[in-house]
Design an enzyme around this catalytic site. Sequence first.
Site, PDB file in Angstrom:
ATOM      1  N   ASN A  22     -70.206  -0.909 -75.637  1.00 49.00           N
ATOM      2  CA  ASN A  22     -69.801  -2.296 -75.872  1.00 49.00           C
ATOM      3  C   ASN A  22     -70.534  -2.777 -77.125  1.00 49.00           C
ATOM      4  O   ASN A  22     -71.723  -3.060 -77.079  1.00 49.00           O
ATOM      5  CB  ASN A  22     -70.193  -3.146 -74.646  1.00 49.00           C
ATOM      6  CG  ASN A  22     -69.942  -4.628 -74.872  1.00 49.00           C
ATOM      7  OD1 ASN A  22     -69.290  -5.015 -75.833  1.00 49.00           O
ATOM      8  ND2 ASN A  22     -70.474  -5.455 -73.979  1.00 49.00           N
ATOM      9  N   LYS A  45     -70.149  -5.480 -78.666  1.00 48.31           N
ATOM     10  CA  LYS A  45     -70.285  -6.945 -78.682  1.00 48.31           C
ATOM     11  C   LYS A  45     -69.872  -7.495 -80.058  1.00 48.31           C
ATOM     12  O   LYS A  45     -68.970  -6.949 -80.685  1.00 48.31           O
ATOM     13  CB  LYS A  45     -71.711  -7.350 -78.308  1.00 48.31           C
ATOM     14  CG  LYS A  45     -72.204  -6.651 -77.040  1.00 48.31           C
ATOM     15  CD  LYS A  45     -73.454  -7.250 -76.482  1.00 48.31           C
ATOM     16  CE  LYS A  45     -73.942  -6.405 -75.326  1.00 48.31           C
ATOM     17  NZ  LYS A  45     -74.961  -7.047 -74.538  1.00 48.31           N
ATOM     18  N   HIS A 104     -67.310  -9.873 -68.627  1.00 46.53           N
ATOM     19  CA  HIS A 104     -68.694  -9.584 -69.018  1.00 46.53           C
ATOM     20  C   HIS A 104     -69.562 -10.824 -68.782  1.00 46.53           C
ATOM     21  O   HIS A 104     -69.095 -11.953 -69.002  1.00 46.53           O
ATOM     22  CB  HIS A 104     -68.729  -9.165 -70.496  1.00 46.53           C
ATOM     23  CG  HIS A 104     -70.049  -8.573 -70.884  1.00 46.53           C
ATOM     24  ND1 HIS A 104     -71.142  -9.354 -71.163  1.00 46.53           N
ATOM     25  CD2 HIS A 104     -70.455  -7.285 -71.008  1.00 46.53           C
ATOM     26  CE1 HIS A 104     -72.177  -8.563 -71.458  1.00 46.53           C
ATOM     27  NE2 HIS A 104     -71.777  -7.308 -71.365  1.00 46.53           N
ATOM     28  N   GLU A 150     -71.786 -12.151 -70.491  1.00 47.16           N
ATOM     29  CA  GLU A 150     -71.929 -13.033 -71.665  1.00 47.16           C
ATOM     30  C   GLU A 150     -70.719 -13.964 -71.782  1.00 47.16           C
ATOM     31  O   GLU A 150     -70.844 -15.110 -72.207  1.00 47.16           O
ATOM     32  CB  GLU A 150     -72.115 -12.189 -72.930  1.00 47.16           C
ATOM     33  CG  GLU A 150     -73.502 -11.564 -72.955  1.00 47.16           C
ATOM     34  CD  GLU A 150     -73.611 -10.287 -73.770  1.00 47.16           C
ATOM     35  OE1 GLU A 150     -72.702  -9.980 -74.555  1.00 47.16           O
ATOM     36  OE2 GLU A 150     -74.632  -9.596 -73.597  1.00 47.16           O
ATOM     37  N   GLU A 203     -73.323  -4.606 -63.708  1.00 41.48           N
ATOM     38  CA  GLU A 203     -74.268  -4.979 -64.759  1.00 41.48           C
ATOM     39  C   GLU A 203     -75.146  -6.124 -64.264  1.00 41.48           C
ATOM     40  O   GLU A 203     -74.774  -7.303 -64.410  1.00 41.48           O
ATOM     41  CB  GLU A 203     -73.516  -5.427 -66.000  1.00 41.48           C
ATOM     42  CG  GLU A 203     -72.597  -4.379 -66.571  1.00 41.48           C
ATOM     43  CD  GLU A 203     -72.429  -4.546 -68.072  1.00 41.48           C
ATOM     44  OE1 GLU A 203     -72.759  -3.613 -68.801  1.00 41.48           O
ATOM     45  OE2 GLU A 203     -72.003  -5.624 -68.514  1.00 41.48           O
ATOM     46  N   GLY A 227     -79.507  -6.309 -72.112  1.00 43.70           N
ATOM     47  CA  GLY A 227     -80.169  -6.621 -73.381  1.00 43.70           C
ATOM     48  C   GLY A 227     -81.636  -7.005 -73.228  1.00 43.70           C
ATOM     49  O   GLY A 227     -82.231  -7.536 -74.163  1.00 43.70           O
ATOM     50  N   SER A 265     -79.276  -2.168 -70.259  1.00 45.44           N
ATOM     51  CA  SER A 265     -80.366  -1.464 -70.943  1.00 45.44           C
ATOM     52  C   SER A 265     -80.380   0.041 -70.665  1.00 45.44           C
ATOM     53  O   SER A 265     -81.442   0.650 -70.591  1.00 45.44           O
ATOM     54  CB  SER A 265     -81.720  -2.095 -70.590  1.00 45.44           C
ATOM     55  OG  SER A 265     -81.742  -3.449 -71.015  1.00 45.44           O
TER      56      SER A 265
HETATM   57  C1  PEP Z   1     -73.642  -4.750 -71.966  1.00 43.78           C
HETATM   58  O1  PEP Z   1     -73.585  -5.694 -72.724  1.00 43.78           O
HETATM   59  O2  PEP Z   1     -72.630  -4.431 -71.323  1.00 43.78           O
HETATM   60  C2  PEP Z   1     -74.906  -4.031 -71.842  1.00 43.78           C
HETATM   61  C3  PEP Z   1     -75.068  -3.224 -70.834  1.00 43.78           C
HETATM   62  O3  PEP Z   1     -75.853  -4.289 -72.826  1.00 43.78           O
HETATM   63  P1  PEP Z   1     -77.255  -3.544 -73.010  1.00 43.78           P
HETATM   64  O4  PEP Z   1     -77.007  -2.057 -72.854  1.00 43.78           O
HETATM   65  O5  PEP Z   1     -77.707  -3.898 -74.376  1.00 43.78           O
HETATM   66  O6  PEP Z   1     -78.165  -4.035 -71.927  1.00 43.78           O
END
Ligand code: PEP
Length: 251
Positions: free
Chosen positions: A6, A8, A92, A94, A164, A170, A210
Amino acid sequence: MLIAGNWKMNTDARSSVELAQGIVREMVDSPSLTVAVCPPSPLLSGVAEALKGSRIRLGAQNIYWADAGAFTGEISAQMLLSLGCHYVILGHSERRQHFGETDGGVNSKVKQAVSTGLIPIICVGEQLNQRKAGKEQEVVALQVRFALEGIQVKAPNAIVIAYEPVWAIGTGETATPDQAQQMHAFIRSLIRQQFGNTIASKVNILYGGSMNPSNAEELLSQPDVNGGLIGGASLKADAFGKIIRAAQLVV
Ligand code: PEP
């Protein structure tokens, strides 16, 4: 197993193509492993071109639920399909947090994706205070049920779920392999209740939050973890390549 990046709101016309080319070089030949990248929508066609001839699939990060019309600024499933997209990330955290995405909105988008043949990667996950209060399964169950309400799923690969935990996105903090396994098994039980065991036993449930080259193998070896949705570590071809190779070891 599915490893999806992803991106973003990162990269631009040139750096997205360079990143895609770098990931093509990192790609491995493993029939049971699917790799996808989800760049920002304006960059999809350049990335599609860079991925040509590789097995890497293309995904997007959002759609609107109508086919076409007066919806300024929105992107349809049909547009993405015409660019060669297989996947779309929906719900997601976000988008839920910054753009007012609701469970009902996610459900309409999942319906649109499934009915047009785009595979939704449906994101669910609890916030830290909800986990601290022991409510993580309750929260995730509601998100999964809402997202899939009224959806007809005829094959296990028609949908993907991504667990998630919001506190792990993040932040550099990851769910432990045990926490991930427990939630993934729970999500699979929800899918089984709605769609039966044939779908549930094969549906891909990804972990996101992460994931990086050092923790990928342990997370991906959990029996109910069928891949990863990767944010930060998907923006560097070598780091993403290491995660792809960790997945290859455990498929
Ligand atoms: C994501 O945005 O789906 C995600 C898992 O981000 P990160 O790996 O940076 O935590």
